[in-house]
Write an enzyme that holds these catalytic residues in place. Structure first.
Site, short mmCIF file in Angstrom:
data_model
loop_
_atom_site.label_atom_id
_atom_site.label_comp_id
_atom_site.label_asym_id
_atom_site.label_seq_id
_atom_site.Cartn_x
_atom_site.Cartn_y
_atom_site.Cartn_z
N GLU A 165 -53.88 26.33 12.33
CA GLU A 165 -52.57 25.69 12.10
C GLU A 165 -52.57 24.74 10.90
O GLU A 165 -51.87 23.72 10.92
CB GLU A 165 -52.11 24.94 13.35
CG GLU A 165 -51.91 25.81 14.56
CD GLU A 165 -50.59 26.56 14.55
OE1 GLU A 165 -49.54 25.92 14.47
OE2 GLU A 165 -50.62 27.82 14.60
N GLY A 167 -52.04 26.01 7.76
CA GLY A 167 -51.22 26.63 6.72
C GLY A 167 -51.90 27.78 5.99
O GLY A 167 -51.48 28.16 4.89
N ILE A 170 -49.34 30.64 5.33
CA ILE A 170 -48.34 30.32 4.30
C ILE A 170 -49.02 30.30 2.93
O ILE A 170 -48.48 30.81 1.94
CB ILE A 170 -47.67 28.95 4.59
CG1 ILE A 170 -47.22 28.84 6.05
CG2 ILE A 170 -46.51 28.72 3.64
CD1 ILE A 170 -46.14 29.79 6.46
N LYS A 190 -55.69 40.78 7.77
CA LYS A 190 -55.97 39.84 8.86
C LYS A 190 -56.92 40.59 9.80
O LYS A 190 -56.50 41.47 10.56
CB LYS A 190 -54.67 39.47 9.59
CG LYS A 190 -54.87 38.53 10.76
CD LYS A 190 -54.94 37.08 10.34
CE LYS A 190 -55.11 36.17 11.57
NZ LYS A 190 -55.16 34.75 11.21
N THR A 194 -54.93 36.96 17.00
CA THR A 194 -54.88 36.65 18.43
C THR A 194 -53.53 36.04 18.78
O THR A 194 -52.75 35.65 17.91
CB THR A 194 -56.01 35.67 18.82
OG1 THR A 194 -55.79 34.41 18.18
CG2 THR A 194 -57.37 36.21 18.41
N ASP A 203 -49.32 36.84 11.79
CA ASP A 203 -49.54 36.41 10.41
C ASP A 203 -49.13 37.51 9.43
O ASP A 203 -48.58 37.23 8.36
CB ASP A 203 -51.02 36.03 10.21
CG ASP A 203 -51.36 34.73 10.93
OD1 ASP A 203 -50.45 34.12 11.52
OD2 ASP A 203 -52.53 34.32 10.89
N GLY A 265 -58.41 30.48 12.60
CA GLY A 265 -58.94 29.13 12.75
C GLY A 265 -59.81 28.76 11.56
O GLY A 265 -59.48 29.08 10.42
N GLY A 326 -52.36 22.84 2.45
CA GLY A 326 -51.40 23.74 3.08
C GLY A 326 -49.99 23.20 3.14
O GLY A 326 -49.03 23.96 3.11
N1 LIG Z 1 -46.39 24.62 3.71
C1 LIG Z 1 -45.78 24.88 4.88
N2 LIG Z 1 -44.46 24.96 4.98
C2 LIG Z 1 -43.85 25.19 6.15
N3 LIG Z 1 -44.48 25.37 7.29
C3 LIG Z 1 -45.78 25.32 7.27
C4 LIG Z 1 -46.52 25.09 6.06
N4 LIG Z 1 -47.82 25.12 6.37
C5 LIG Z 1 -47.87 25.36 7.69
N5 LIG Z 1 -46.65 25.47 8.22
C6 LIG Z 1 -46.31 25.73 9.62
O1 LIG Z 1 -47.38 25.27 10.41
C7 LIG Z 1 -47.72 26.25 11.36
C8 LIG Z 1 -49.12 26.73 11.09
O2 LIG Z 1 -49.19 27.34 9.83
P1 LIG Z 1 -49.98 28.69 9.65
O3 LIG Z 1 -49.47 29.72 10.60
O4 LIG Z 1 -49.96 29.05 8.20
O5 LIG Z 1 -51.44 28.21 10.11
P2 LIG Z 1 -52.78 29.02 10.07
O6 LIG Z 1 -53.77 28.10 9.44
O7 LIG Z 1 -52.56 30.31 9.43
O8 LIG Z 1 -53.16 29.19 11.60
P3 LIG Z 1 -54.01 30.35 12.32
O9 LIG Z 1 -55.38 29.82 12.49
O10 LIG Z 1 -53.29 30.52 13.61
O11 LIG Z 1 -53.96 31.59 11.48
C9 LIG Z 1 -46.70 27.37 11.25
O12 LIG Z 1 -45.70 27.14 12.19
C10 LIG Z 1 -46.18 27.22 9.86
O13 LIG Z 1 -44.85 27.68 9.76
C1 LIG Z 2 -54.46 31.31 18.18
C2 LIG Z 2 -54.64 30.49 16.94
N1 LIG Z 2 -53.38 30.29 16.31
C3 LIG Z 2 -55.63 31.14 15.98
N2 LIG Z 2 -55.16 32.44 15.57
C4 LIG Z 2 -57.04 31.20 16.54
C5 LIG Z 2 -57.71 29.89 16.44
C6 LIG Z 2 -59.10 29.89 17.03
C7 LIG Z 2 -59.73 28.53 16.99
C8 LIG Z 2 -61.00 28.48 17.77
C9 LIG Z 2 -61.62 27.11 17.73
O1 LIG Z 2 -62.00 26.63 16.66
O2 LIG Z 2 -61.72 26.47 18.79
MG LIG Z 3 -52.60 32.20 10.14
#
Ligand SMILES: Nc1ncnc2c1ncn2[C@@H]1O[C@H](COP(=O)(O)OP(=O)(O)OP(=O)(O)O)[C@@H](O)[C@H]1O
Ligand SMILES: C[C@H](N)[C@H](N)CCCCCC(=O)O
Ligand SMILES: [Mg+2]
Length: 390
Positions: A165, A167, A170, A190, A194, A203, A265, A326
């Site tokens: 989470e 970013g 994005i 990807k 999960t 994603d 993650g 992010g």
């Molecule tokens: N720059 C941004 N602008 C708008 N929303 C964002 C931004 N960065 C992150 N978010 C929001 O924060 C949340 C997490 O972002 P994102 O899905 O890109 O995380 P992630 O690192 O890809 O997580 P994961 O480990 O689940 O793949 C989402 O709801 C996304 O819309």
């Molecule tokens: C479901 C979540 N948004 C991710 N896709 C998976 C993140 C796994 C994190 C595991 C950890 O570090 O504990």
């Molecule tokens: Mg992601």
């Protein structure tokens, strides 16, 4: 405020920094001995990816160089001259306390600009340099654009984060959009998605909507929002195989100029299983592919530690890495400016915090402005960026 130098590169053969470069063949000799005929001999120099991963990166069958979740172990092949920590070089003077004049975003932004200018061999904002131009408004000397990376990144790029989470998705979409706008053929992969049962957009769906790259592939989907290996186990599904994942990524690299691979993650999350039954992580994927890594980091309090840990883990494995913020807030506070000052030597991009909710057309037009030329963007002066962002 002192800004640490970027990490020294252990990898001298760094083809992803060169136009049209190939990839280090980490899937070559180290792999060919142990995973059956299907792989032996299939991933050496003959596949168009020159072999020659540094010894410390060589894959060992069934024995990951650093087992997941035990990242304190030393590298498999310790170096005579261990690398410096990525954020703080040893011997550097400790950070000076902020003076009163520095305790505001504007002063910090200006100081960041001067640090950048100094790092790129230019005089600071107030100095003289043949490279400086003059501000049309004030006539004052201005630092020439500072480029952290001299070359564009092409080929396979792995995208990890300091956490879930942060970013990654994005940022991956932004990289895809900028590269497509620059005329590159882009694929996004990807490996392990999960949380399908949550009903949230995947994603791949988010990236398709925002960036619309030529190819978007998800290799495995699991219902529960867990790490991919854990999600596979609880669902009774097959775990991701490291070498099938490597093959799928390389297959797309044959057909595209840029392949962005988003982890799940952070760096050491268990992704799947090797043929030996040992877990593998995104770090193992990076060393096996010999690919550069983008670390997506938060901008706020806590990011310095998380980013340093991730960069150090990559550095110890001989993996070249750069950082993207992010989500840069619209109303940055002192902590954001301070963090920017620390991280800017590592940065190749920063996204505004509303990027993910933008109209796709706006997102695609804006993405090059969030990324440096290394990532096919046009962000080439962090001081100007900081002033505009603030
Ligand atoms: N720059 C941004 N602008 C708008 N929303 C964002 C931004 N960065 C992150 N978010 C929001 O924060 C949340 C997490 O972002 P994102 O899905 O890109 O995380 P992630 O690192 O890809 O997580 P994961 O480990 O689940 O793949 C989402 O709801 C996304 O819309
Ligand atoms: C479901 C979540 N948004 C991710 N896709 C998976 C993140 C796994 C994190 C595991 C950890 O570090 O504990
Ligand atoms: Mg992601």
């Amino acid at each position: 405020m002192p800004v640490a130098a970027p990490p020294r590169e252990r990898v001298t053969d760094d083809p992803l920094h060169a136009h049209g470069g190939g990839h280090r063949g980490g899937h070559g000799a180290g792999h060919s001995g142990g995973h059956g005929a299907g792989h032996s001999g299939g991933h050496g120099p003959g596949d168009g990816h020159p072999a020659g991963a540094p010894a410390g990166e060589a894959h060992r069958d069934g024995a990951p160089a650093v087992p997941p979740l035990t990242a304190t172990a030393p590298p498999a092949e310790p170096e005579a001259d261990p690398p410096a920590l990525p954020i703080e070089e040893p011997g550097e003077s400790p950070a000076e306390p902020l003076t009163e004049a520095e305790v505001d975003g504007e002063a910090l932004a200006a100081e960041i600009g001067n640090e950048l200018a100094a790092q790129s061999g230019e005089s600071p904002q107030t100095g003289e340099s043949p490279q400086t131009g003059q501000s049309p408004q004030t006539g004052e000397p201005q630092p020439a654009p500072a480029r952290a990376e001299p070359h564009e990144w092409r080929g396979i790029i792995l995208v990890t984060g300091t956490d879930t989470e942060v970013g990654k998705t994005i940022a991956t979409a932004a990289m895809a959009a900028a590269a497509q706008a620059a005329g590159l053929r882009v694929a996004v992969i990807k490996p392990g998605q999960t949380g399908i049962a949550t009903g949230a957009p995947t994603d791949a769906e988010v990236i398709t909507r925002l960036a619309g790259p030529e190819t978007v592939r998800t290799l495995a989907e699991y219902p529960e929002p867990l790490a991919p290996l854990a999600a596979a186990k609880v669902a009774g599904q097959a775990a991701l195989d490291l070498f099938e994942t490597v093959d799928a990524i390389r297959a797309e690299a044959e057909k595209h100029d840029l392949v962005l691979v988003e982890g799940a993650g952070g760096l050491l999350v268990p992704m799947g299983l090797r043929p030996s039954g040992e877990p593998w992580t995104f770090a193992d994927l990076a060393t096996t592919l010999g690919a550069n890594v983008i670390v997506v980091a938060r901008a706020g309090l806590g990011t310095l530690n998380h980013t340093a840990l991730t960069l150090e883990a990559l550095h110890r494995r001989g993996v070249y890495a750069r950082v993207i913020l992010g989500a840069w807030p619209h109303d940055p506070e002192l902590v954001h400016w301070a963090n920017l000052g620390e991280l800017v030597p590592h940065l190749v991009g920063a996204l505004p915090s509303d990027a993910g909710s933008m109209d796709p057309g706006v997102f695609r037009r804006s993405a090059p402005g969030w990324l440096t030329p290394a990532l096919h963007g046009v962000l080439d002066n962090w001081r100007v960026w900081a002033e505009e962002a603030g």
